[in-house]
Design a protein around this motif. Sequence first.
Motif, PDB file in Angstrom:
ATOM      1  N   GLY A 147      49.703  17.389  -7.470  1.00 37.79           N
ATOM      2  CA  GLY A 147      50.916  17.278  -6.660  1.00 37.79           C
ATOM      3  C   GLY A 147      50.709  16.443  -5.415  1.00 37.79           C
ATOM      4  N   ARG A 148      49.525  16.586  -4.803  1.00 37.99           N
ATOM      5  CA  ARG A 148      49.250  15.825  -3.594  1.00 37.99           C
ATOM      6  C   ARG A 148      49.047  14.360  -3.914  1.00 37.99           C
ATOM      7  NH1 ARG A 148      49.927  13.482  -0.060  1.00 37.99           N
ATOM      8  NH2 ARG A 148      49.181  13.591   2.090  1.00 37.99           N
ATOM      9  N   TYR A 149      48.436  14.044  -5.038  1.00 34.08           N
ATOM     10  CA  TYR A 149      48.247  12.645  -5.411  1.00 34.08           C
ATOM     11  C   TYR A 149      49.586  11.985  -5.740  1.00 34.08           C
ATOM     12  CZ  TYR A 149      43.194  12.167  -5.263  1.00 34.08           C
ATOM     13  OH  TYR A 149      41.895  12.053  -4.827  1.00 34.08           O
ATOM     14  N   VAL A 150      50.510  12.751  -6.310  1.00 33.48           N
ATOM     15  CA  VAL A 150      51.858  12.219  -6.507  1.00 33.48           C
ATOM     16  C   VAL A 150      52.480  11.891  -5.153  1.00 33.48           C
ATOM     17  CG1 VAL A 150      54.195  12.767  -7.312  1.00 33.48           C
ATOM     18  CG2 VAL A 150      52.211  13.360  -8.727  1.00 33.48           C
ATOM     19  N   ALA A 151      52.279  12.802  -4.189  1.00 27.50           N
ATOM     20  CA  ALA A 151      52.801  12.550  -2.835  1.00 27.50           C
ATOM     21  C   ALA A 151      52.162  11.328  -2.221  1.00 27.50           C
ATOM     22  CB  ALA A 151      52.572  13.777  -1.953  1.00 27.50           C
ATOM     23  N   TYR A 152      50.856  11.117  -2.448  1.00 32.22           N
ATOM     24  CA  TYR A 152      50.220   9.883  -1.982  1.00 32.22           C
ATOM     25  C   TYR A 152      50.963   8.664  -2.525  1.00 32.22           C
ATOM     26  CZ  TYR A 152      45.766  12.052  -0.406  1.00 32.22           C
ATOM     27  OH  TYR A 152      44.796  12.755   0.237  1.00 32.22           O
ATOM     28  N   ALA A 153      51.194   8.685  -3.840  1.00 34.30           N
ATOM     29  CA  ALA A 153      51.851   7.541  -4.469  1.00 34.30           C
ATOM     30  C   ALA A 153      53.256   7.327  -3.909  1.00 34.30           C
ATOM     31  CB  ALA A 153      51.900   7.737  -5.984  1.00 34.30           C
ATOM     32  N   GLU A 154      53.963   8.413  -3.663  1.00 31.88           N
ATOM     33  CA  GLU A 154      55.318   8.301  -3.109  1.00 31.88           C
ATOM     34  C   GLU A 154      55.309   7.824  -1.665  1.00 31.88           C
ATOM     35  OE1 GLU A 154      57.426  11.846  -5.781  1.00 31.88           O
ATOM     36  OE2 GLU A 154      56.672  12.282  -3.759  1.00 31.88           O
ATOM     37  N   HIS A 203      48.710   3.375  -7.815  1.00 30.09           N
ATOM     38  CA  HIS A 203      49.458   3.769  -8.999  1.00 30.09           C
ATOM     39  C   HIS A 203      50.852   4.241  -8.595  1.00 30.09           C
ATOM     40  CE1 HIS A 203      45.784   3.640 -11.403  1.00 30.09           C
ATOM     41  NE2 HIS A 203      45.194   4.304 -10.438  1.00 30.09           N
ATOM     42  N   ASP A 204      51.797   4.110  -9.516  1.00 34.66           N
ATOM     43  CA  ASP A 204      53.112   4.665  -9.248  1.00 34.66           C
ATOM     44  C   ASP A 204      53.081   6.165  -9.522  1.00 34.66           C
ATOM     45  OD1 ASP A 204      54.329   5.271 -12.118  1.00 34.66           O
ATOM     46  OD2 ASP A 204      53.286   3.342 -12.236  1.00 34.66           O
ATOM     47  N   PRO A 205      54.030   6.919  -8.942  1.00 32.48           N
ATOM     48  CA  PRO A 205      53.994   8.376  -9.102  1.00 32.48           C
ATOM     49  C   PRO A 205      53.994   8.841 -10.551  1.00 32.48           C
ATOM     50  CG  PRO A 205      55.511   7.760  -7.347  1.00 32.48           C
ATOM     51  CD  PRO A 205      55.083   6.486  -8.006  1.00 32.48           C
ATOM     52  N   ARG A 208      49.008  10.486 -16.296  1.00 28.92           N
ATOM     53  CA  ARG A 208      47.625  10.122 -16.625  1.00 28.92           C
ATOM     54  C   ARG A 208      46.743  10.377 -15.401  1.00 28.92           C
ATOM     55  NH1 ARG A 208      50.385   5.691 -18.512  1.00 28.92           N
ATOM     56  NH2 ARG A 208      49.346   4.247 -17.085  1.00 28.92           N
ATOM     57  N   PHE A 209      46.792  11.602 -14.930  1.00 30.60           N
ATOM     58  CA  PHE A 209      46.134  11.942 -13.670  1.00 30.60           C
ATOM     59  C   PHE A 209      44.636  11.642 -13.706  1.00 30.60           C
ATOM     60  CE2 PHE A 209      43.907  15.031 -10.960  1.00 30.60           C
ATOM     61  CZ  PHE A 209      44.489  14.728  -9.739  1.00 30.60           C
ATOM     62  N   ALA A 210      43.952  12.063 -14.748  1.00 32.50           N
ATOM     63  CA  ALA A 210      42.493  11.896 -14.797  1.00 32.50           C
ATOM     64  C   ALA A 210      42.101  10.434 -14.702  1.00 32.50           C
ATOM     65  CB  ALA A 210      41.935  12.521 -16.080  1.00 32.50           C
ATOM     66  N   ASP A 211      42.842   9.550 -15.395  1.00 35.73           N
ATOM     67  CA  ASP A 211      42.547   8.123 -15.326  1.00 35.73           C
ATOM     68  C   ASP A 211      42.826   7.564 -13.928  1.00 35.73           C
ATOM     69  OD1 ASP A 211      41.775   8.055 -17.970  1.00 35.73           O
ATOM     70  OD2 ASP A 211      43.767   7.474 -18.694  1.00 35.73           O
ATOM     71  N   ALA A 212      43.885   8.057 -13.303  1.00 31.38           N
ATOM     72  CA  ALA A 212      44.284   7.517 -12.001  1.00 31.38           C
ATOM     73  C   ALA A 212      43.294   7.866 -10.902  1.00 31.38           C
ATOM     74  CB  ALA A 212      45.680   8.030 -11.635  1.00 31.38           C
ATOM     75  N   VAL A 213      42.618   9.017 -11.012  1.00 32.12           N
ATOM     76  CA  VAL A 213      41.789   9.483  -9.893  1.00 32.12           C
ATOM     77  C   VAL A 213      40.298   9.550 -10.224  1.00 32.12           C
ATOM     78  CG1 VAL A 213      43.728  10.862  -9.084  1.00 32.12           C
ATOM     79  CG2 VAL A 213      41.935  11.972 -10.424  1.00 32.12           C
TER      80      VAL A 213
END
Length: 345
Positions: A248-255, A261-263, A269-274
Amino acid sequence: MQLGIIIGDEHTSVAPADHFDNLLRQVEAAQRNGFTYITIGQHFLYGDLRWLQPIPTLARLAAEVDKNTRLVTTIVVAPLYHPVILAEELATLDIVSEGRLIVGAGLGYRTEEYRLLGVPFAERGARFEEALQLMIRLWTEDRVDHHGRFWTLEDARPHVRPRQQPHMPLWLGAHKEPGVRRAARIADTWTVPPEFTPARIAEFVEAFRDERTKAGRPMPRGFPLRREVMLGGSREDAMERFQQRARGRYVAYAERELSSHDPETVRERFADAVKGHVVAGTPDQVIADLTELSRAVPVDPIMVRPHWPGMSAAEVTAYLDELGRDVVPALRALQPGIVSSPVST
């Protein structure tokens, strides 16, 4: 090797009193488990996520931490301040923390913050460099005359000097080579972003070294690094635990403009993104990975984030106790250096 924690944000649905109480419990658990750096970032007008501002928060924590624990503003968004105000507040914080402050500063990345505070985003690099140079003069000179692009001072007489002399250690954050070279010219070290691979860190360390050589300045003994660390029964199990806490926090980073990465990518694909941000696995795997990293590039200290929005104080304490029991002793036994104050107090 030294270890630290970064204090992050919390949902605004959590009462401010509970937020701060949980923070105190986090700091106590960190110290009990061998973490000797307490760091905190900064944001303004952040919506449904609350960041406690670093200078007053660290001033309060100065009364809670051990004498060997360093307090770090990493990062304070310096271009959003008048440098006189920031210089005096940081010097005051160094005094009330009994000389335990490290000033971590950077440009910030949110155009929204700059817009809302009326500072042109395109000027942030030039403002940052001028502000830092002026702040150093305010910390070290009896009278200051300054005629810059953004600020002018005539016969200014600084009255708040840091306890540490000539001033607090300076850590500058940067994601691009010009910022790393700026850190080499002005600061004590460069703070490595969490997503940087060892190869990219090594590349930027060489840029830092090149600029340092030109300036006739010695290299620091270590570069502070942020890395997420998660333990589990296997790498897959540890990544699943990390996803549950941090997605959820990484989505907030993207936003909020930080992530490349886009949200939707982060959600799906959370594991690939981080994957470049996280050291995950069993305790032995985590120790091996961090040991290999420390041998490849001169990183020290390493800062981890124990709390993510929505976690309880008990969950944070359990996480720190787990690291303290299974990982911290092995890492503390490693021998990379740490960046020290310009002059011992």
